[in-house]
Every structure is written in C-alpha cells, then in structure tokens.
Design a protein around this motif. Structure first.
Motif: not given
Length: 462
Positions: A157-161, A327-344
């Motif tokens: 949901t975002g690095l700011n959060i 390096g694809v980012r989320s359209k809604w939150f700007g977060t690197p969702w591929v990196g988050i998914l792979m790490s998870t």
C-alpha cells in the motif's frame, strides 16, 4: 516531519512509471532505519548468556564504533552520491562492473528474504506465550502464513504508510523498556555490571560475536530506498546518525538496567529474557506489555526489510541486472509490486524451515557482501576523486582503508567461526548467484526478456 507528495523525476533510475509517489521525510526514515537494524532490545540477551554481563555491556558500547558507525558513514556518503534505488547494488556496479553488481544483489537479497521469514515466526513465538494455541500444529502454521501475507499487503500500500507505521510501532515497542529501566534504578547493584559470568560457564565466542553482529548490522539496507527519500542528500546523513544514536541507547540502557537489577543463572539469558526480567522488576503487567511490544517490533522489522528487498529488486531491474518487468510499480500505490511479491513468495517458501544454519549462512553471505561493499566504497573514492559528494567522510583514501579494515577484520572473524554446514550452504548460494549472472546474460543474448540498458542510466547528482 511528515510525508510530502513529489512527482517522480523522469531521469531517476527508479522511474519505471510516471506514478506520483509520496516521498519519505526525516522522522519516518529514522524509524525505518531503526527497524532495519534493531527494532528494540529484543535479541540482545544471548550476549550475556555467552560471555557474562561485563563483556555484553562492553560489546554493545564498543561494537557500534567498530561496526555501526563505519557502516553508517559508508552508507551516508554513497547514498547521497548515488541516490537511486538499488543502493549497494549500484555502488558495486559503478565500482567493479555488472558482475559484482549482480553478485552483491544476490548476496544481499538472499540475506534479506531469509531475515524477513524469521519475523512472523518471532511474532508467533511471543503470541504463543499469551495464546498457547499458536504453540504448534495447524494454528501455528496458519498464523505464520496469514501474518506474512497480511504484512506484505500493508507493504504494497505504500512506503509512506510503512514509514508512518514505523514511527508508531517504534514508540509503542520502546516505551515499556523506558518504564522498566526507570523502575529498575532502585534495585541496581553496580558490582553486577563487572561480572565476567558464573564460574564454570564456558565463554561461547561464536554466539557472542554473532549476537552483536545480528543486532547491530544492516545499516546499509535502507540505501535501496534512496530514490524514495525526500531530499536524500540532506535527509540521509541526518537520519542515519540519528538512528545510530537511537539504536545504541535502546540496547545499552535496558541491558545495564536488567544486568544491574536482576541476578539469575547465566543460562536463563536467552532470547525473550527481557520480558521475564520485566516481571521480576515491575510485575506481570509489564511482561505482557513487552511481549506485545515484541510482536509490534517484529511487524516493524518485517515491513522495513521487505521494503528494502523490494526496492533492491527494482534497482537491479533499472540497472539491467534482471529483466525490466521486475521493476514494474503498482498503478495505485507506486510500489514495486513484483519485488514485493517475489520477496514474499521466497519468504513463505522458507518460513517452515529450521533457521539455525540458514540464518548463520545468511550472516556469512552478508559478510561477503559487506567486504565487497567496503571495497566498492574505497575504490569509488579512488576511481572518481572529483565526483560531487553531498556528504563526504572527512578522510582521504588511506584513512578510508583503515576505517574499513577494522570492521572487515570482524567480518573475517564471522567467516572463520562458521561451521562446515554454513560453509556448504553459503558456497551453494554463492555458486547459484554466479550462475544467475551468466543465465541473465544468456537471456539478454537470446532476447528472451526486455532488459534496461544499465550503461545509459545516470544517477542524478545535483
């Protein structure tokens, strides 16, 4: 300090989309760094078990000067000179080329995801003290899996959060230790601080040094998010040095309070003893608070380190080390969702394993990565002597060599005391990292995936 909205710089190496993102400012960054490194005095207890109160106190007083401050200085200079996502991957890439950049990325990423997997387990281990149903079996497994997925979604949901949450988690998890330390003052007997441990208890130097290393490293991991920081050239050095002070005080004050106020068998000083000590000093209510704080600390550690891993993946994609789609980012939150998914996914795959040798192996390859990082730091100063450095360690190259040799000597101790199984696992991980580099080059030559042209990426230095 709050969080401000800034448009992405189109020339930044992390600008894989035009999504507007919220930049991290000083206070959230301080607490993110704090959770990258420590998250509270949880886990410092084995140092007392291994070597007694005096050496544990001296260790947490001296080790920051040997390790934490040099690593923070290196991070401050290089993060402000190359303020792009990827951090240490960029540094090794700029210093020694793409092979070293890829090797650094693999070493640090493997270390990161193994560490991430430990935090949901830590949370569940503390929860089982309050709710025994989580001690074993299906409830424990489901709790670990669900907590990993939920916490990963929060990261999405975002690095700011994540940064704002880190402030709240940091304050709430540290406050019971402040109360415990104050209430312990009348019970402190200073002679207990100079004890070298019980007679007949052999010093466990491997446990002692690994405990110090585990609790006071990872200062450089926040560098992978440098592209997400508001005015990194000024914010990064201030945040790093503030976090060093906060972390050191958060370790040494409770340690001196408990070792001075409580006299128990040395073998009882295992992970989690701080909660037991809180009950002895103040009552069960404070023990429960510290156990809840441990869960909150584990959440903060998870979020901070998952962010670092995800943005490291983004930085590696920007450099052309891995395919561009990573390096694809989320359209809604700007977060690197591929990196988050792979790490998870990797975290989930190892979350049910025995971590004793895996974590030791992660420490081993982290040590190798740090040796490469120190070498990159010195070589970049020599390779680009006139490069503008917004923050510069006030030493010339010979002084930098000496500054880096001291922590490097400690890294060699960590390597030497490793067991055979750790050498084997670490060797296999390193071999896999080398093969990965050549596999990626083969994919480039066959044009199976789209890669960014890392040679054309210039980090904005002004």
């Amino acid at each position: 300090m709050g969080l401000e909205t800034q448009p992405k710089n189109p020339n930044s190496p992390s600008s894989s989309t035009t999504t507007t993102t919220k930049k991290l400012t000083l206070i959230p960054l301080i607490f993110l760094i704090y959770f990258e490194v420590a998250g509270g005095p949880y886990g410092e207890e084995p140092a007392v078990q291994a070597a007694g109160p005096l050496l544990a106190i001296l260790g947490f007083l001296i080790f920051p000067f040997i390790w934490s401050i040099p690593e923070a200085l290196v991070t401050a200079e290089l993060s402000t000179t190359f303020p792009g996502n990827g951090g240490f991957v960029i540094w090794a890439h700029k210093a020694f080329g793409p092979f070293c950049g890829s090797l650094m990325g693999c070493w640090k990423f493997l270390t990161g995801v193994v560490n991430i997997a430990a935090f949901p387990i830590l949370c569940v281990d503390y929860m089982k003290k309050l709710f025994p149903v989580f001690a074993s079996g299906l409830p424990r497994t489901l709790a670990i899996l669900l907590s990993t997925v939920i916490l990963s979604f929060v990261n999405y949901t975002g690095l700011n959060i994540v940064g704002l949450a880190a402030i709240g988690l940091g304050v709430v998890s540290l406050f019971p230790f402040v109360i415990m330390s104050i209430m312990a003052v009348p019970q402190i007997r200073p002679h207990r601080w100079i004890s070298l441990g019980q007679k007949g208890v052999k010093k466990d130097w491997s446990l002692f040094f690994n405990c110090l290393f585990w609790n006071l490293n990872f200062w450089d991991t926040v560098s992978t998010m440098a592209g997400e920081v508001e005015n990194p050239k000024k914010t990064f050095p201030t945040a790093l040095f503030s976090a060093v002070i906060l972390t050191c005080l958060a370790y040494i004050i409770p340690l001196m309070a408990v070792t001075g106020a409580v006299s128990v068998d040395q073998h009882e000083w295992e992970s989690g003893f701080m909660a037991v000590a809180a009950e002895m000093i103040s009552g069960k209510w404070l023990k429960i608070w510290i156990e809840i704080g441990a869960v909150l600390s584990g959440i903060g550690l998870f979020e901070a380190q998952l962010s670092s891993c995800a943005y490291q993946v983004l930085g590696m994609a920007d450099l052309g080390i891995i395919p561009k789609f990573f390096g694809v980012r989320s359209k809604w939150f700007g977060t690197p969702w591929v990196g988050i998914l792979m790490s998870t996914l990797i975290t989930l795959s190892v979350s049910q394993m025995d971590f004793t040798n895996i974590v030791a192996s992660a420490n081993f390859i982290y040590s190798l990565g740090m040796l490469l990082e120190f070498a990159s730091f010195v070589w970049l100063r020599r390779k680009f002597p006139t490069l503008k450095r917004p923050y510069k360690v006030p030493l010339r190259v010979p002084g930098l060599v000496v500054m880096c040799l001291i922590p490097s000597a400690f890294l060699m101790v960590i390597v030497v005391v490793a067991t055979k199984i750790v050498f084997l696992v670490s060797g296999l991980m390193t071999l896999g990292a080398i093969l990965w580099y050549f596999l990626m080059n083969y994919c480039k030559s066959k044009k199976w995936f789209v890669f960014a042209n890392g040679d054309e990426i210039e980090v904005i230095l002004s």
